[in-house]
Scaffold this active site. Structure first.
Site, PDB file in Angstrom:
ATOM      1  N   GLN A 250       0.865  -1.514   0.056  1.00  8.94           N
ATOM      2  CA  GLN A 250       0.180  -0.044  -0.243  1.00  8.94           C
ATOM      3  C   GLN A 250       0.956   1.255   0.039  1.00  8.94           C
ATOM      4  O   GLN A 250       0.935   2.028  -0.403  1.00  8.94           O
ATOM      5  CB  GLN A 250      -0.673   0.195   1.347  1.00  8.94           C
ATOM      6  CG  GLN A 250      -2.090  -1.012   0.918  1.00  8.94           C
ATOM      7  CD  GLN A 250      -3.289  -1.602   0.075  1.00  8.94           C
ATOM      8  OE1 GLN A 250      -3.443   0.151  -0.162  1.00  8.94           O
ATOM      9  NE2 GLN A 250      -3.395  -1.931  -1.225  1.00  8.94           N
ATOM     10  N   HIS A 253       1.322   3.442  -3.296  1.00 13.96           N
ATOM     11  CA  HIS A 253       0.573   4.739  -3.450  1.00 13.96           C
ATOM     12  C   HIS A 253       0.887   5.796  -4.069  1.00 13.96           C
ATOM     13  O   HIS A 253       0.617   6.804  -4.571  1.00 13.96           O
ATOM     14  CB  HIS A 253      -0.651   4.321  -2.694  1.00 13.96           C
ATOM     15  CG  HIS A 253      -1.742   3.313  -3.266  1.00 13.96           C
ATOM     16  ND1 HIS A 253      -2.428   3.794  -4.525  1.00 13.96           N
ATOM     17  CD2 HIS A 253      -1.767   2.447  -2.636  1.00 13.96           C
ATOM     18  CE1 HIS A 253      -3.358   2.969  -4.350  1.00 13.96           C
ATOM     19  NE2 HIS A 253      -3.480   2.527  -3.327  1.00 13.96           N
ATOM     20  N   GLU A 318      -7.400   3.971   7.366  1.00 16.32           N
ATOM     21  CA  GLU A 318      -7.721   3.139   6.238  1.00 16.32           C
ATOM     22  C   GLU A 318      -8.349   1.386   6.192  1.00 16.32           C
ATOM     23  O   GLU A 318      -9.335   1.074   6.012  1.00 16.32           O
ATOM     24  CB  GLU A 318      -7.561   4.082   5.136  1.00 16.32           C
ATOM     25  CG  GLU A 318      -8.336   3.548   3.828  1.00 16.32           C
ATOM     26  CD  GLU A 318      -7.496   4.161   2.389  1.00 16.32           C
ATOM     27  OE1 GLU A 318      -6.956   4.068   2.741  1.00 16.32           O
ATOM     28  OE2 GLU A 318      -8.029   3.678   1.638  1.00 16.32           O
ATOM     29  N   HIS A 319      -6.985   1.395   6.354  1.00 18.89           N
ATOM     30  CA  HIS A 319      -6.967  -0.539   5.827  1.00 18.89           C
ATOM     31  C   HIS A 319      -6.715  -0.993   7.488  1.00 18.89           C
ATOM     32  O   HIS A 319      -4.878  -0.467   7.282  1.00 18.89           O
ATOM     33  CB  HIS A 319      -5.921  -0.965   4.437  1.00 18.89           C
ATOM     34  CG  HIS A 319      -6.658  -0.552   3.314  1.00 18.89           C
ATOM     35  ND1 HIS A 319      -5.668   0.535   2.458  1.00 18.89           N
ATOM     36  CD2 HIS A 319      -7.225  -0.468   2.059  1.00 18.89           C
ATOM     37  CE1 HIS A 319      -6.576   0.664   1.718  1.00 18.89           C
ATOM     38  NE2 HIS A 319      -7.381   0.433   1.849  1.00 18.89           N
ATOM     39  N   ASP A 352      -9.117  -4.121  -2.824  1.00 16.64           N
ATOM     40  CA  ASP A 352      -8.800  -2.916  -3.770  1.00 16.64           C
ATOM     41  C   ASP A 352      -9.540  -3.279  -5.005  1.00 16.64           C
ATOM     42  O   ASP A 352      -9.991  -2.811  -5.592  1.00 16.64           O
ATOM     43  CB  ASP A 352      -7.273  -2.212  -3.563  1.00 16.64           C
ATOM     44  CG  ASP A 352      -6.547  -1.284  -2.625  1.00 16.64           C
ATOM     45  OD1 ASP A 352      -7.981  -1.323  -2.205  1.00 16.64           O
ATOM     46  OD2 ASP A 352      -5.267  -1.443  -2.853  1.00 16.64           O
ATOM     47  N   HIS A 412     -46.140  27.683  15.021  1.00 17.13           N
ATOM     48  CA  HIS A 412     -46.453  26.373  15.167  1.00 17.13           C
ATOM     49  C   HIS A 412     -47.875  25.889  15.817  1.00 17.13           C
ATOM     50  O   HIS A 412     -48.444  24.584  15.137  1.00 17.13           O
ATOM     51  CB  HIS A 412     -45.328  25.753  16.194  1.00 17.13           C
ATOM     52  CG  HIS A 412     -44.068  26.025  15.360  1.00 17.13           C
ATOM     53  ND1 HIS A 412     -43.414  27.719  14.903  1.00 17.13           N
ATOM     54  CD2 HIS A 412     -43.098  25.003  14.899  1.00 17.13           C
ATOM     55  CE1 HIS A 412     -42.153  26.746  14.005  1.00 17.13           C
ATOM     56  NE2 HIS A 412     -41.770  25.699  13.975  1.00 17.13           N
TER      57      HIS A 412
HETATM   58  P1  NAD Z   1      -5.435  11.731  -9.162  1.00 19.01           P
HETATM   59  O1  NAD Z   1      -6.630  11.173  -9.891  1.00 19.01           O
HETATM   60  O2  NAD Z   1      -5.926  11.155  -7.785  1.00 19.01           O
HETATM   61  O3  NAD Z   1      -4.618  12.751  -9.241  1.00 19.01           O
HETATM   62  C1  NAD Z   1      -3.913  13.266  -9.998  1.00 19.01           C
HETATM   63  C2  NAD Z   1      -4.355  14.958 -10.630  1.00 19.01           C
HETATM   64  O4  NAD Z   1      -3.766  15.458  -9.085  1.00 19.01           O
HETATM   65  C3  NAD Z   1      -3.753  15.691 -11.707  1.00 19.01           C
HETATM   66  O5  NAD Z   1      -4.534  15.492 -13.165  1.00 19.01           O
HETATM   67  C4  NAD Z   1      -3.618  16.505 -10.767  1.00 19.01           C
HETATM   68  O6  NAD Z   1      -4.915  17.563 -12.188  1.00 19.01           O
HETATM   69  C5  NAD Z   1      -3.510  17.126 -10.317  1.00 19.01           C
HETATM   70  N1  NAD Z   1      -2.822  18.205  -9.468  1.00 19.01           N
HETATM   71  C6  NAD Z   1      -0.839  16.937  -9.594  1.00 19.01           C
HETATM   72  N2  NAD Z   1      -0.390  17.625  -8.883  1.00 19.01           N
HETATM   73  C7  NAD Z   1      -0.975  18.900  -8.283  1.00 19.01           C
HETATM   74  C8  NAD Z   1      -0.602  19.810  -7.943  1.00 19.01           C
HETATM   75  N3  NAD Z   1       0.959  20.597  -7.504  1.00 19.01           N
HETATM   76  N4  NAD Z   1      -1.439  21.089  -7.365  1.00 19.01           N
HETATM   77  C9  NAD Z   1      -2.690  21.310  -8.197  1.00 19.01           C
HETATM   78  N5  NAD Z   1      -3.590  19.429  -9.002  1.00 19.01           N
HETATM   79  C10 NAD Z   1      -2.618  18.984  -8.195  1.00 19.01           C
HETATM   80  O7  NAD Z   1      -4.309  10.782  -8.558  1.00 19.01           O
HETATM   81  P2  NAD Z   1      -2.475  10.815  -7.968  1.00 19.01           P
HETATM   82  O8  NAD Z   1      -2.432  11.940  -7.976  1.00 19.01           O
HETATM   83  O9  NAD Z   1      -2.064   9.276  -8.825  1.00 19.01           O
HETATM   84  O10 NAD Z   1      -3.211  10.166  -6.403  1.00 19.01           O
HETATM   85  C11 NAD Z   1      -4.118   9.034  -6.084  1.00 19.01           C
HETATM   86  C12 NAD Z   1      -4.291   9.139  -4.947  1.00 19.01           C
HETATM   87  O11 NAD Z   1      -5.582   8.016  -4.713  1.00 19.01           O
HETATM   88  C13 NAD Z   1      -3.594   7.987  -3.985  1.00 19.01           C
HETATM   89  O12 NAD Z   1      -3.068   9.373  -3.244  1.00 19.01           O
HETATM   90  C14 NAD Z   1      -4.300   7.075  -3.679  1.00 19.01           C
HETATM   91  O13 NAD Z   1      -3.271   6.685  -2.645  1.00 19.01           O
HETATM   92  C15 NAD Z   1      -5.489   7.720  -3.225  1.00 19.01           C
HETATM   93  N6  NAD Z   1      -6.601   6.720  -2.778  1.00 19.01           N
HETATM   94  C16 NAD Z   1      -7.279   6.418  -2.246  1.00 19.01           C
HETATM   95  C17 NAD Z   1      -8.437   5.916  -1.980  1.00 19.01           C
HETATM   96  C18 NAD Z   1      -9.089   5.398  -0.828  1.00 19.01           C
HETATM   97  O14 NAD Z   1     -10.351   5.077  -0.652  1.00 19.01           O
HETATM   98  N7  NAD Z   1      -8.843   6.682   0.128  1.00 19.01           N
HETATM   99  C19 NAD Z   1      -8.073   4.247  -2.851  1.00 19.01           C
HETATM  100  C20 NAD Z   1      -7.734   4.537  -3.704  1.00 19.01           C
HETATM  101  C21 NAD Z   1      -6.665   4.963  -4.256  1.00 19.01           C
END
Ligand code: NAD
Length: 430
Positions: A250, A253, A318-319, A352, A412
């Protein structure tokens, strides 16, 4: 007494990071509010190098993504989606509507009404997280939401094939290649190219989670589902390799993802820390997992199962993967977690990707007050009442009239009094 062999970043450092994200998101949402699609487009170009007039994918583009799947990929996605759909349907069927005569002539009830339009965010900045499409789009559809739109960021400069295929196979009504704050803002605020929705769901990075949080009230949100967190609760029934594998599974991520080990064995704690270092040297995604472990990894040694449970509940992670002699103790007694994974035969990755429970789960201690995404999050539980007899309205009306008088609510009170006069044929002396 619980002892920390390894601690992550200080509370102050975490607060500073949160503040920066809060400010960036606030400014970006204001910009979308004021300039609509122009602001959305600029952000999409700036953060994802992606620009086009219309972010909605055409049916031909969607069909191409589905056709590019291999036969095995298609079967695997269908299998995972069937598990998610099946469990969501079972959960929906367990939500009974209520209608009951609480006193003679007084009928009270509640119905579960789906929101009219939901926006499902599928993350895709670092990995094309297609599983999130099953988790939100299918769950919304099972709940009965009439319009389900979905956004995912372009991946490596173009719409992410496999995410788009999963979004389509899940039954989305419209698919947009748009990510981050701009996607969340556009779906909530509504721009010319993306009509607004009533509810936003789905996980994402810190920017996505914070944008949803700031928009709550204007639209509904499912929960605060930010960067993934994981916790392993283990004793010497398992070894350091499996604990380290589950922590890093995890942590990969992203660099903000905490991974916590809680154990009653100092030997297991030290073996796990050694195994983490060994695995980090060979894990292809170590660029994310190593900083996550170095900055946010924690290892806690406790004296007893009870102490392990208390410490774990305080994290409200979370997990929570439980690999102890009696994992049911934790199922029975823990109160704060997004999802539990009981015993060494299961693991967070099953949840997941495939097993059927929802992977959109609460982070940053929000498991203190909510579970994860499920059909119930898309449903509004709305009450109704009906008073069927003159006797019932007279009885309730007299109580109501006196209770209104205690609060000084004359208007009322008169709503009650007029009914006591009309249906009961007497005056209320209040
Ligand atoms: P994401 O789609 O969440 O974010 C990508 C976007 O972030 C980009 O499209 C961009 O527009 C924006 N971004 C990047 N840098 C930026 C900045 N400096 N300022 C403003 N916007 C910015 O994808 P990711 O970044 O790969 O993240 C996915 C997240 O989802 C991971 O942190 C993962 O742990 C999390 N996640 C959480 C769960 C949950 O249930 N809590 C489940 C699955 C995934």
């Amino acid at each position: 007494m619980a002892t920390w062999l390894k601690r992550g970043a200080t509370a102050e450092a975490k607060r500073d990071a949160d503040k920066k994200v809060r400010e960036i998101v606030e400014a970006a949402l204001l910009d979308i509010e004021e300039r609509g699609d122009a602001a959305v487009r600029e952000m999409s170009v700036k953060f994802d190098g992606w620009d086009r007039e219309d972010y909605q994918l055409s049916q031909a583009e969607i069909d191409n993504c589905v056709e590019r799947l291999t036969a095995q990929e298609r079967k695997d996605i269908e299998f995972a989606q069937a598990q998610v759909r099946n469990f969501a349907q079972i959960q929906k069927d367990s939500m009974k509507e209520v209608e009951v005569e609480t006193m003679p002539g007084v009928v009270l009830g509640h119905k579960h009404i789906p929101v009219n339009a939901a926006g499902c965010y599928v993350p895709g900045g670092k990995y094309p997280l297609l599983a999130s499409a099953h988790m939100s789009v299918i769950t919304a559809k099972v709940a009965g939401v009439p319009r389900v739109i979905t956004c995912a960021p372009p991946f490596e400069g173009k719409p992410a094939d496999k995410i788009v295929a999963a979004q389509a196979m899940a039954g989305a009504d419209a698919i947009y290649a748009l990510g981050g704050i701009q996607a969340i803002g556009a779906m909530a605020i509504g721009t010319e190219s993306i009509g607004g929705v009533d509810m936003l769901v789905g996980p994402g990075n810190a920017f996505v989670a914070e944008a949803k949080r700031q928009l709550f009230g204007r639209v509904g949100i499912d929960l605060f589902a930010g960067p993934t967190e994981t916790m392993v609760i283990a004793d010497e029934t398992v070894d350091g390799e499996i604990c380290a594998t589950d922590l890093l599974g995890q942590a990969e991520h992203g660099p903000e993802s905490p991974a916590i080990l809680i154990t009653n064995s100092e030997k297991l704690a030290r073996d796990t820390m050694r195994e983490v270092e060994r695995l980090l040297d060979i894990l292809p995604t170590a660029d994310y997992a190593r900083p996550a472990w170095e900055n946010f990894g924690e290892v806690v040694v406790c004296d007893s199962y009870e102490e392990m449970r208390i410490v774990a509940d305080d994290y409200a992670n979370e997990h929570v993967q439980v690999m102890t002699e009696g994992p049911d103790y934790f199922l029975k007694n823990m109160t704060n977690y997004g999802a539990l994974f009981l015993g060494p035969r299961t693991n967070v990755s099953y949840g997941d990707k495939v097993i059927g429970t929802n992977h959109t789960l609460p982070t940053k201690k929000s498991a203190r007050y909510t579970g994860g995404l499920w059909v119930g999050k898309f449903l509004k539980t709305c009450t109704y009442q009906n008073v069927l007899t003159d006797e019932a309205t007279t009885l309730v009306g007299e109580y109501c009239s006196r209770l209104c008088a205690m609060e000084g609510f004359a208007g009322h009170g008169e709503q009650a009094n007029i009914r006591v006069r009309r249906y009961g044929g007497r005056n209320v002396p209040y």
